[in-house]
Design a protein around this motif. Structure first.
Motif, PDB file in Angstrom:
ATOM      1  N   ASP A  12       0.857  -1.189   0.000  1.00  0.00           N
ATOM      2  CA  ASP A  12       0.000   0.000   0.000  1.00  0.00           C
ATOM      3  C   ASP A  12       0.889   1.235   0.000  1.00  0.00           C
ATOM      4  O   ASP A  12       1.490   1.576   1.021  1.00  0.00           O
ATOM      5  CB  ASP A  12      -0.920  -0.011   1.219  1.00  0.00           C
ATOM      6  N   SER A  14       0.338   4.201   0.200  1.00  0.00           N
ATOM      7  CA  SER A  14      -0.085   5.322   1.043  1.00  0.00           C
ATOM      8  C   SER A  14       0.367   5.172   2.493  1.00  0.00           C
ATOM      9  O   SER A  14       0.135   6.065   3.298  1.00  0.00           O
ATOM     10  CB  SER A  14      -1.610   5.469   1.013  1.00  0.00           C
ATOM     11  N   PRO A  24      -6.134   8.819  -0.106  1.00  0.00           N
ATOM     12  CA  PRO A  24      -6.625   8.682  -1.479  1.00  0.00           C
ATOM     13  C   PRO A  24      -7.170  10.008  -2.032  1.00  0.00           C
ATOM     14  O   PRO A  24      -6.954  10.333  -3.202  1.00  0.00           O
ATOM     15  CB  PRO A  24      -7.730   7.632  -1.371  1.00  0.00           C
ATOM     16  N   HIS A  94      -7.313   2.503  -3.710  1.00  0.00           N
ATOM     17  CA  HIS A  94      -8.217   2.748  -2.575  1.00  0.00           C
ATOM     18  C   HIS A  94      -9.614   3.115  -3.062  1.00  0.00           C
ATOM     19  O   HIS A  94     -10.615   2.659  -2.489  1.00  0.00           O
ATOM     20  CB  HIS A  94      -7.653   3.847  -1.671  1.00  0.00           C
ATOM     21  N   ASN A  98     -13.003   0.999  -2.215  1.00  0.00           N
ATOM     22  CA  ASN A  98     -14.041   1.645  -1.408  1.00  0.00           C
ATOM     23  C   ASN A  98     -15.265   2.069  -2.211  1.00  0.00           C
ATOM     24  O   ASN A  98     -16.223   2.581  -1.640  1.00  0.00           O
ATOM     25  CB  ASN A  98     -13.457   2.866  -0.696  1.00  0.00           C
TER      26      ASN A  98
END
Length: 188
Positions: A12, A14, A24, A94, A98
């Motif tokens: 990931d 992030s 994101p 992301h 989501n």
């Protein structure tokens, strides 16, 4: 990245072990700002040096500051493109995970696919620059380390391109239990 095997940044972009590097939402804004404000002025600067590089070579010789700076600006463009694509990865992966609608999932999946296409092209350009006589990045002849590229960088470019092509159509996904699973593994 020089990190422990259980660093979530490995899956990931992030994250880091103890904190979030970006969100994101910020990443999606970064992509929009880079695409809107960066490419035109940077490309104009590159074009202005391209227009005088041959003349500079004729007047000043093969190794001249104009052509040197041209290679460095092209390399800087590659660096910015990679930064843009990392931000697009964070926003896209992301966002896809989501998303509550099929349309949003498609939008973010397309964003991830687009960044991969852009990064393949970017890596090919960087590989060409790497073969130029201008040493625009640090390399060592002692072999690759976690902090320094070795003279096998061309092979790494090829491997990177192959991996991106291989996984271009994968479903965007981040393994939720990565840190816990890897933390239990012995380091070799």
């Amino acid at each position: 990245m020089c990190s422990t095997p259980h660093n979530p940044n490995n899956v990931d972009l992030s994250r880091d072990v103890l904190f979030y590097l970006t969100t994101p939402e910020k990443s999606e804004l970064d992509v929009q700002r880079i695409d809107r404000y960066l490419w035109d002025p940077l490309d104009r600067a590159i074009e202005s040096l391209e227009a005088v590089c041959d003349q500079a070579t004729a007047e000043l010789g093969q190794r001249n500051v104009i052509c040197d700076q041209l290679v460095r600006l092209r390399a800087l463009r590659c660096w910015f493109m990679t930064q843009r694509n990392v931000a697009a990865w964070v926003a896209g992966v992301h966002g896809h995970m989501n998303a509550r609608t099929a349309a949003k999932r498609k939008y973010y999946r397309d964003m991830v696919r687009d960044l991969i296409v852009k990064e393949i092209e970017n890596t090919e350009r960087l590989k060409e620059l790497w073969q130029s006589p201008v040493a625009f990045m640090s390399l060592t002849d002692k072999g690759e380390t976690p902090l320094m590229y070795g003279d096998n960088l061309g092979e790494l470019f090829d491997r990177r391109i192959a991996l991106m092509r291989q996984h271009m159509d994968d479903e965007p996904f981040i393994e939720a239990t990565y840190m816990e699973r890897r933390a239990a593994e012995l380091m070799h």
